[in-house]
Design a protein around this motif. Structure first.
Motif, short mmCIF file in Angstrom:
data_model
loop_
_atom_site.label_atom_id
_atom_site.label_comp_id
_atom_site.label_asym_id
_atom_site.label_seq_id
_atom_site.Cartn_x
_atom_site.Cartn_y
_atom_site.Cartn_z
N GLU A 121 0.83 -1.13 -0.06
CA GLU A 121 0.04 0.04 -0.14
C GLU A 121 0.84 1.29 -0.07
OE1 GLU A 121 -3.14 -0.06 -0.77
OE2 GLU A 121 -3.07 -2.34 -0.44
N GLN A 122 2.05 1.27 0.66
CA GLN A 122 3.13 2.40 0.54
C GLN A 122 3.50 2.63 -0.84
OE1 GLN A 122 5.69 1.13 3.53
NE2 GLN A 122 4.75 2.26 5.14
N ARG A 125 0.83 4.35 -2.84
CA ARG A 125 0.67 5.61 -2.34
C ARG A 125 1.61 6.28 -2.99
NH1 ARG A 125 2.21 6.49 3.68
NH2 ARG A 125 4.29 5.92 2.48
N ARG A 131 0.00 3.60 -9.12
CA ARG A 131 -1.21 4.19 -8.84
C ARG A 131 -1.91 4.34 -10.11
NH1 ARG A 131 1.50 8.31 -6.16
NH2 ARG A 131 0.82 10.04 -7.72
N MET A 178 -5.50 3.39 2.85
CA MET A 178 -4.68 4.30 2.70
C MET A 178 -4.68 4.98 4.12
SD MET A 178 -2.80 4.67 0.01
CE MET A 178 -2.73 2.91 0.08
N GLU A 182 -1.16 5.21 6.58
CA GLU A 182 -0.60 6.66 6.71
C GLU A 182 -0.68 6.96 8.24
OE1 GLU A 182 -2.48 9.16 3.88
OE2 GLU A 182 -1.69 8.21 2.23
#
Length: 206
Positions: A121-122, A125, A131, A178, A182
């Motif tokens: 997921e990082q 991002r 993306r 996300m 984060e």
């Protein structure tokens, strides 16, 4: 008349499929190790292939693009089977929630898989190419799951209601994930997804 198939053929087919999964996982694990050490952009596919002890052509056979190494996993078909198995008449959003709990619990409870999910997921991002590819990946998964939702609700797969439902659910999952990566990596992702689905369920009234 089709040729007879011996009982020995079934295990061999199963073995081939297991080997495919093992190869995909080895490539993905090698890629994540290199991405963590050198960064995504500085890691070419041939380096990933060498780390996984396969040829570059094998990498591309399993993953058409480098971005797909990050975005492709074995869970789409599993989730589809789980969704098909939910009780008839169950509200679609409830079915989706239960499938997410069932499919994600094992990942989140395993430290290695949880760490890989956070890294994935990082990358989503932080890397523009990933993306961009994510939208296409979501579209493919959405069509798969949307078709099941359609059959369970008596609508066609391309009905507006089905498309909006599927798009909204995927947006909720993406934003909850996300936020988790984060803002709250120590929190339970499934709790955050549940909170987000409740917002959707009450008509986006916040």
């Amino acid at each position: 008349m089709p040729p007879e198939t011996s009982d020995d053929a079934v295990p061999r087919v199963g073995l081939r499929e297991r080997k495919k999964v093992q190869t995909r996982q080895a490539i993905r694990a090698a890629a994540y190790r290199l991405f963590a050490e050198h960064g995504y952009d500085a890691t070419p596919v041939d380096r990933i292939a060498a780390e996984a002890d396969v040829s570059p052509s094998t990498v591309f056979r399993y993953f058409p693009t480098k971005e797909d190494i990050v975005l492709t996993d074995e869970y789409d078909d599993l989730m589809a089977d789980m969704l098909r198995g939910r009780p008839e008449g169950e509200p679609p959003l409830v079915s989706v929630r239960m499938v997410l709990h069932e499919s994600l619990s094992a990942i989140l409870n395993d430290p290695a898989q949880r760490a890989e999910m956070v890294q994935r997921e990082q990358l989503v991002r932080d890397v523009p190419a990933i993306r961009a590819r994510t939208h296409e990946s979501f579209s493919l998964t959405g069509r798969l799951l949307g078709g099941i939702i359609a059959s369970r609700t008596g609508r066609t797969a391309d009905a507006l209601e089905v498309r909006v439902f599927t798009a909204a659910v995927f947006a909720v999952i993406h934003e909850a994930t996300m936020f988790w990566v984060e803002k709250a990596p120590e929190d339970d992702l499934l709790v955050l997804i549940d909170r987000s689905l409740r917002i959707l369920n009450r008509g986006l009234d916040i």
